[in-house]
Design an enzyme around this catalytic site. Structure first.
Site, mmCIF file in Angstrom:
data_model
loop_
_atom_site.group_PDB
_atom_site.id
_atom_site.type_symbol
_atom_site.label_atom_id
_atom_site.label_comp_id
_atom_site.label_asym_id
_atom_site.label_seq_id
_atom_site.Cartn_x
_atom_site.Cartn_y
_atom_site.Cartn_z
ATOM 1 N N MET A 1 0.850 -1.177 0.000
ATOM 2 C CA MET A 1 0.000 0.000 0.000
ATOM 3 C C MET A 1 0.886 1.228 0.000
ATOM 4 O O MET A 1 1.950 1.224 0.592
ATOM 5 C CB MET A 1 -0.908 0.010 1.223
ATOM 6 C CG MET A 1 -2.145 0.859 1.078
ATOM 7 S SD MET A 1 -1.898 2.576 1.486
ATOM 8 C CE MET A 1 -1.420 2.489 3.197
ATOM 9 N N CYS A 2 0.464 2.254 -0.715
ATOM 10 C CA CYS A 2 1.338 3.402 -0.921
ATOM 11 C C CYS A 2 0.543 4.698 -0.970
ATOM 12 O O CYS A 2 -0.670 4.696 -1.131
ATOM 13 C CB CYS A 2 2.113 3.249 -2.232
ATOM 14 S SG CYS A 2 3.003 1.696 -2.352
ATOM 15 N N GLY A 3 1.283 5.788 -0.836
ATOM 16 C CA GLY A 3 0.760 7.097 -1.165
ATOM 17 C C GLY A 3 1.384 7.520 -2.475
ATOM 18 O O GLY A 3 2.609 7.568 -2.590
ATOM 19 N N ASN A 76 -0.384 1.748 -6.284
ATOM 20 C CA ASN A 76 -0.942 1.557 -4.948
ATOM 21 C C ASN A 76 -1.912 0.395 -5.046
ATOM 22 O O ASN A 76 -3.108 0.588 -5.244
ATOM 23 C CB ASN A 76 -1.646 2.827 -4.473
ATOM 24 C CG ASN A 76 -2.311 2.628 -3.123
ATOM 25 O OD1 ASN A 76 -1.898 1.792 -2.333
ATOM 26 N ND2 ASN A 76 -3.360 3.398 -2.867
#
Length: 619
Positions: A1-3, A76
């Site tokens: 999971m990412c920004g 993401n």
């Protein structure tokens, strides 16, 4: 999971090579393990890419990823199936390499149509000067857009920033397909054209569905110089799920317990359903497909290596890798029971149970905690456990814990009591949560957004055999039961629709619920949970689970002639009984905002659909 974030400017005066600090902070909280930025400049435009990674699988891969051809990828998402990702691989790298091999628009669409799992992405294709972006079919990962300066600049981001009086600046990218922007054309024409490749069903006879609602209809919040058009070649993405079975019975249903004039005890009702061979088979198929979905979501993450010796093992307390948003209701109980099948037995599972109490009370025998913890925004749960003990979800949660302990006594179940005072709710809503919930803005968004934010934070106390102790869940992955009510007629509005329009009306309500889940729930929940550097995973929205449930006629999923606590989500209740969860199988649906009592704390006369003044950004 990412920004992930990409800011584009078509002129020097409308472009900044630095992100606003509040936007950067929000992105970093989502991806605490790696941060990187990359600037791409052309004669007509500049693009600033910013990637912030929460490392969960394979080798840590910093983002943005740039290949030898100058293409840039921000991802993401999670590839659970469809595209091959080995256990030791990182799916960001796999997706980037696959995109580098794409030669045409069709190749790119074919790649994303194969992915099973949640995603949002941004992809810059250097050779064509095109920017591609979008969200998965259900919109399980947040992506927002913001156009300003009459279309001379725009930004895409996992989270937005809200300014007082301008809360409509950021809007969610519709989960209606994949978008493409020709950056050179946009710069020359002084307008932005969003080319949309929509999701469409393709029948077994190779007939493509006609969309009832035009997906290219430009959202009202976009500036006049921004438009949405269909691709010239009429390219599309095949929908990743089977169409909803809207079949109606040819004759009145004759099945166990459908005589509404004589309803036996609820437990007896469920057991009678399971005496029918067809029903029992369908329920077992449902358990099997949901179990695989849970397995993928609890095993696709890196775990600590096992200690070398038994002595070290006994001295070492393993940390939980998986947490569950846990009310003790049938959705979260079934997820917990299935997670228990697949999470290593020596690893605890955290059950996150949130309660809101109006004033702080100290329960007998419960120790106070140093107030210095408050400076780190930690909930002083121990100070008012007594008030929280009466909250409905705390009562059912503790009952559910006992049932799980009986079902799997070898497992360590960490029941995390997360108690939130009115003061802390108001302070953290103002400081953090209101920015994350936006652009969602109703009373319901406020209640659920705040409840999920505090639950996912995982700071509370464990009530052990010895004594209560403060606890912060280390789990990076949080399972949530969203999607069960939408598909299985769990809301009271399903019953109202059924009573008015029968099974045909119920079918339409279920189709509507699933169709709007991206804009109504999932982007908001992803932003709220991701703010803690944790990833939300949604087993009930696994593509295979949805396809299986969509294949069933509605009366095999719910029977709303039966009372609450039995008829809604019938197939899930029958699955719970088969799994040995007989008590929680009979709990009636209770909305989260009432179960955790957040709806009782402030203005009780509000309607859920009202615009919420508490979410407005103050100067």
């Amino acid at each position: 999971m990412c920004g992930i974030c990409c800011c584009v400017g078509f002129s020097v005066e409308h472009f900044s090579n630095e992100l606003r600090e509040d936007l950067l902070r929000g992105l970093r909280r989502r991806g605490p393990d790696s941060s990187k930025q990359l600037l791409k400049s052309s004669i007509n435009y500049q693009c600033l890419f910013s990637g912030h990674v929460l490392h969960l699988r394979g080798a840590l891969t910093a983002q943005p990823v740039e290949d030898e051809s100058g293409n840039v990828f921000l991802w993401n998402g999670e590839v659970f199936s469809g595209v091959q990702v080995e256990a030791e691989d990182n799916d960001t790298q796999v997706m980037s390499s696959s995109l580098s091999a794409c030669k045409t628009e069709s190749d790119i669409l074919a790649l994303f149509s194969k992915v099973r799992g949640p995603w949002s992405f941004i992809y810059y294709q250097a050779s064509s000067h095109c920017l591609w972006f979008g969200r998965d079919f259900f919109g399980r990962r947040s992506l927002l857009w913001h156009f300003n300066n009459l279309g001379r600049s725009f930004c895409l981001s996992s989270v937005g920033t809200q300014v007082s009086g301008l809360t409509d600046q950021w809007q969610e990218v519709p989960a209606s397909g994949i978008f493409q922007i020709d950056l050179n054309s946009a710069a020359v024409s002084s307008s932005v054209t969003l080319k949309l490749y929509p999701w469409k069903y393709v029948s077994e006879q190779n007939v493509i569905e006609e969309c009832a609602i035009d997906p290219t209809r430009t959202p009202a919040e976009l500036p006049a110089l921004v438009s949405v058009v269909a691709s010239e070649a009429e390219l599309y993405l095949p929908k990743p799920i089977a169409p909803l079975n809207k079949m109606l019975p040819q004759a009145p249903l004759e099945a166990p317990c459908r005589d509404s004039s004589r309803v036996p005890h609820a437990r007896e009702t469920l057991e009678t359903f399971l005496t029918d061979g067809h029903t029992k088979k369908v329920v077992q198929q449902f358990i099997d497909v949901l179990s695989v979905a849970v397995k993928r979501r609890v095993l696709c993450l890196a775990r600590e290596e096992n200690p070398a010796s038994e002595e070290v093992l006994q001295a070492c307390h393993k940390k939980a890798s998986i947490a569950i948003l846990f009310s003790g209701g049938v959705d979260s109980m079934v997820l917990a029971a299935l997670a228990d099948r697949h999470v290593p037995l020596d690893e605890p599972i955290d059950l996150l149970n949130v309660a809101f109490v109006g004033k702080r009370e100290t329960g007998p025998g419960v120790p106070n905690i140093e107030r210095k913890q408050q400076s780190r925004h930690k909930t002083l749960s121990e100070e008012f456990c007594q008030g929280a003990a009466e909250v409905p979800d705390r009562v059912t949660g503790k009952a559910g814990l006992k049932e799980l302990q009986s079902l799997s006594p070898s497992r360590t179940w960490n029941f995390v009591e997360i108690n939130v005072s009115l003061e802390e709710l108001q302070n953290l809503r103002r400081a953090r949560i209101c920015h994350l919930v936006q652009p969602s803005d109703t009373v319901l968004d406020d209640s659920i957004g705040c409840a999920v934010w505090f639950a996912a934070r995982g700071i509370g106390c464990l009530v052990t055999q010895d004594a209560p102790r403060s606890y912060e869940s280390p789990a990076k992955v949080i399972l949530t039961g969203i999607g069960a009510d939408e598909q299985l007629a769990g809301y009271s509005r399903h019953r109202v629709r059924f009573q008015a329009l029968g099974l045909e009306g119920l079918n339409e309500e279920v189709a509507m619920e699933l169709g709007r889940i991206a804009s109504r729930n999932l982007g908001r929940d992803d932003r709220v949970i991701g703010d803690h550097g944790k990833e939300a995973r949604f087993p009930f929205l696994d593509e295979n689970v949805v396809s299986f449930l969509n294949s069933l006629p509605v009366w095999e999923k719910a029977d709303l002639t039966l009372p609450r606590g039995v008829g809604e989500k019938l197939i899930l209740r029958l699955a719970a009984v088969e799994l040995g969860l007989t008590a929680s199988a009979l709990l009636p649906k209770r909305a989260m905002q009432f179960g955790c009592r957040i709806a009782k704390l402030e203005n009780v006369n509000e309607k859920a659909s009202d615009k919420c003044g508490r979410l407005q950004i103050l100067p």
